[in-house]
Design an enzyme around this catalytic site. Sequence first.
Site, PDB file in Angstrom:
ATOM      1  N   HIS A  33      -1.808  -2.437  -2.018  1.00  0.00           N
ATOM      2  CA  HIS A  33      -0.541  -1.826  -2.445  1.00  0.00           C
ATOM      3  C   HIS A  33      -0.668  -1.250  -3.847  1.00  0.00           C
ATOM      4  CE1 HIS A  33       2.492  -4.193   0.214  1.00  0.00           C
ATOM      5  NE2 HIS A  33       1.410  -3.880   0.879  1.00  0.00           N
TER       6      HIS A  33
ATOM      7  N   ARG B 206      -1.796   1.874   0.117  1.00  0.00           N
ATOM      8  CA  ARG B 206      -0.397   2.228   0.340  1.00  0.00           C
ATOM      9  C   ARG B 206       0.214   2.574  -1.007  1.00  0.00           C
ATOM     10  NH1 ARG B 206       4.621  -1.697   1.980  1.00  0.00           N
ATOM     11  NH2 ARG B 206       4.830  -1.775  -0.274  1.00  0.00           N
TER      12      ARG B 206
ATOM     13  N   TYR C 110      12.506  -0.562  -3.435  1.00  0.00           N
ATOM     14  CA  TYR C 110      11.643  -1.444  -2.666  1.00  0.00           C
ATOM     15  C   TYR C 110      10.163  -1.227  -3.022  1.00  0.00           C
ATOM     16  CZ  TYR C 110       8.347  -2.495   0.864  1.00  0.00           C
ATOM     17  OH  TYR C 110       7.201  -2.929   1.475  1.00  0.00           O
TER      18      TYR C 110
ATOM     19  N   ASP D  92       5.321   3.352   3.069  1.00  0.00           N
ATOM     20  CA  ASP D  92       6.305   2.539   3.795  1.00  0.00           C
ATOM     21  C   ASP D  92       7.714   3.051   3.473  1.00  0.00           C
ATOM     22  OD1 ASP D  92       7.804   0.544   4.958  1.00  0.00           O
ATOM     23  OD2 ASP D  92       6.793  -1.127   3.948  1.00  0.00           O
TER      24      ASP D  92
ATOM     25  N   HIS E  24      10.422   1.693   4.836  1.00  0.00           N
ATOM     26  CA  HIS E  24      11.243   0.482   4.918  1.00  0.00           C
ATOM     27  C   HIS E  24      12.553   0.643   5.695  1.00  0.00           C
ATOM     28  CE1 HIS E  24      11.643  -3.674   3.307  1.00  0.00           C
ATOM     29  NE2 HIS E  24      10.344  -3.543   3.426  1.00  0.00           N
TER      30      HIS E  24
ATOM     31  N   GLU F 159       5.024   4.245   7.583  1.00  0.00           N
ATOM     32  CA  GLU F 159       5.484   2.966   8.157  1.00  0.00           C
ATOM     33  C   GLU F 159       7.005   2.870   8.205  1.00  0.00           C
ATOM     34  OE1 GLU F 159       3.602  -0.245   6.114  1.00  0.00           O
ATOM     35  OE2 GLU F 159       5.269  -1.614   6.448  1.00  0.00           O
TER      36      GLU F 159
ATOM     37  N   GLU G  20       6.857  -4.878  11.544  1.00  0.00           N
ATOM     38  CA  GLU G  20       6.829  -6.133  10.779  1.00  0.00           C
ATOM     39  C   GLU G  20       8.052  -7.006  11.053  1.00  0.00           C
ATOM     40  OE1 GLU G  20       6.486  -4.389   6.829  1.00  0.00           O
ATOM     41  OE2 GLU G  20       8.515  -5.031   6.374  1.00  0.00           O
TER      42      GLU G  20
ATOM     43  N   ARG H   3       2.551  -3.266  13.987  1.00  0.00           N
ATOM     44  CA  ARG H   3       2.422  -4.050  12.762  1.00  0.00           C
ATOM     45  C   ARG H   3       3.025  -5.449  12.847  1.00  0.00           C
ATOM     46  NH1 ARG H   3       4.288  -3.411   8.302  1.00  0.00           N
ATOM     47  NH2 ARG H   3       2.415  -4.226   7.372  1.00  0.00           N
TER      48      ARG H   3
ATOM     49  N   GLU I 195      -3.089  -5.389   6.453  1.00  0.00           N
ATOM     50  CA  GLU I 195      -2.431  -5.305   5.137  1.00  0.00           C
ATOM     51  C   GLU I 195      -2.900  -6.473   4.274  1.00  0.00           C
ATOM     52  OE1 GLU I 195       1.825  -5.931   5.201  1.00  0.00           O
ATOM     53  OE2 GLU I 195       2.080  -4.959   3.256  1.00  0.00           O
TER      54      GLU I 195
ATOM     55  N   TRP J  59      17.632  -2.473   4.523  1.00  0.00           N
ATOM     56  CA  TRP J  59      16.656  -2.868   3.509  1.00  0.00           C
ATOM     57  C   TRP J  59      15.262  -2.742   4.068  1.00  0.00           C
ATOM     58  CZ3 TRP J  59      12.720  -6.215   2.072  1.00  0.00           C
ATOM     59  CH2 TRP J  59      12.375  -6.102   0.708  1.00  0.00           C
TER      60      TRP J  59
HETATM   61  C1  CS2 Z   1       6.663  -5.028   3.617  1.00  0.00           C
HETATM   62  C2  CS2 Z   1       7.024  -6.351   3.142  1.00  0.00           C
HETATM   63  O1  CS2 Z   1       4.435  -5.530   3.499  1.00  0.00           O
HETATM   64  C3  CS2 Z   1       5.254  -4.715   3.868  1.00  0.00           C
HETATM   65  O2  CS2 Z   1       4.999  -3.674   4.416  1.00  0.00           O
HETATM   66  O3  CS2 Z   1       7.564  -4.123   4.053  1.00  0.00           O
HETATM   67  O4  CS2 Z   1       6.820  -6.411   1.769  1.00  0.00           O
HETATM   68  C4  CS2 Z   1       8.425  -6.839   3.516  1.00  0.00           C
HETATM   69  O5  CS2 Z   1       9.381  -6.223   2.747  1.00  0.00           O
HETATM   70  C5  CS2 Z   1       8.473  -8.315   3.351  1.00  0.00           C
HETATM   71  O6  CS2 Z   1       7.476  -8.901   4.109  1.00  0.00           O
HETATM   72  C6  CS2 Z   1       9.843  -8.868   3.695  1.00  0.00           C
HETATM   73  O7  CS2 Z   1       9.818 -10.245   3.699  1.00  0.00           O
HETATM   74 MG    MG Z   2       6.561  -2.723   5.388  1.00  0.00          MG
END
Ligand code: CS2
Ligand code: MG
Length: 406
Positions: A125, A150, A162, A213, A215, A239, A265, A286, A342, A406
């Site tokens: 990240h 990422r 985020y 991402d 989100h 993502e 996720e 994912r 990841e 979120w």
């Molecule tokens: C995320 C996470 O890793 C990711 O791609 O979107 O950081 C996610 O927000 C958290 O796992 C939430 O608990």
């Molecule tokens: Mg994510």
Amino acid sequence: MSPTKIVDARVLVCSPGRNFVTLIVQTDDGVMGYGDATLNGRELAVASYLRDHLVPLLIGRDPSRIEDTWQMLFRGAYWRRGPVTMTAIAAVDMALWDIKAKYAGMPLYQLLGGRSRDRMLVYGHATGRDVAETIDAVANLKEQGYEAIRAQSGVPGLEKIYGVSQSGKAYEPADGDLPTTEAWDTAAYLRHVPQLFEALRVKFGDELQLLHDAHHRLSPNEAAQLGRSLEPYRLFWLEDVTPADNPESLRRVRTQTVTPLAIGEVFHSLFDCKLLIQEQLIDYIRASLVHAGGITHWRRIADFAAIYQVRTGCHGATDLSPITMGCALHVGAWLPNFGIQEYMPHQAPIEDVFECDYRFERGYMYCGEAPGHGVSVNEEAASKFPYKRAYLPLNRLKHDGSLWDW
Ligand code: CS2
Ligand code: MG
């Protein structure tokens, strides 16, 4: 030697830097299996589900009957699926696979079918409050050998977003005792992201694999716009463009852009991703091992995905414990359609509590050769880090304060 029965199963909640829930299963001859049961921001619900409802079912059972135990906990409960249930089942499943591999004297990947690859490609990240900071963060990861990164950055006009740490420290997906609030503006975000990736391609050239991402914050049409505007920068994946509740949203996105898509996720089972995979609306699935029913169920998702040329990109944020990472790496070593993993390194003092035999080296991860999944917990050390309530932030529209995804 074959185990006869489970004599103890206990739940450990600790917070070495952030909260983790661990299930420890013990057999009559003292073999221990470890399972992750962490559900970020709702940790105690899973701890109770395990302690109050699953542990009584485990005592006295034959730990080698992994499939039958999984079926009993999933189908036998009548109430199926959902994040709390599937995380609890995952913890039991990981612990039982750990025990089976320890009895076999083999690393877990051997039991799954042996190695398909030598090492697992990971993405790191890179985050920054603006484009310049994100460029520095990408350069730093490149220096550490990452081949896939990422990239997230602050958006002009939005105070906090985020994935971007405000403190200069690594980003942690958890807030304090009560959630903070972020402000969101879709138009500002859609204007900004292509500029970020333009700057990254100019700086780093074509070879580096870049990911992003969104989100779950866009409508299908906005997601299609974003996918199109990022096409010149050839992302490895984009993502979570739309909320995961409506898989059919991805039909519109898919027909409008060739930017590769990843999602999953927040999925808990194959039923959540069946349509996305079957219609080939995504390139990467994912789901995480911990929230999607453990090794037993997750490999069914992966096998199903393989038929449709969908590869895996397991969730690996820091809110999943090292146990999930250990299991994911063993599964990744075997899985024919593994794509990428990841990797957000956990922060100190986590190594005081979890002992792991996996390692990161120059953009790849390696699982260890110890029998089991290779991760254990020091219970005495864990007791020094008691649970601390922590929530994920809330997201509200900047212009009127209404709640957003979120
Ligand atoms: C995320 C996470 O890793 C990711 O791609 O979107 O950081 C996610 O927000 C958290 O796992 C939430 O608990
Ligand atoms: Mg994510």
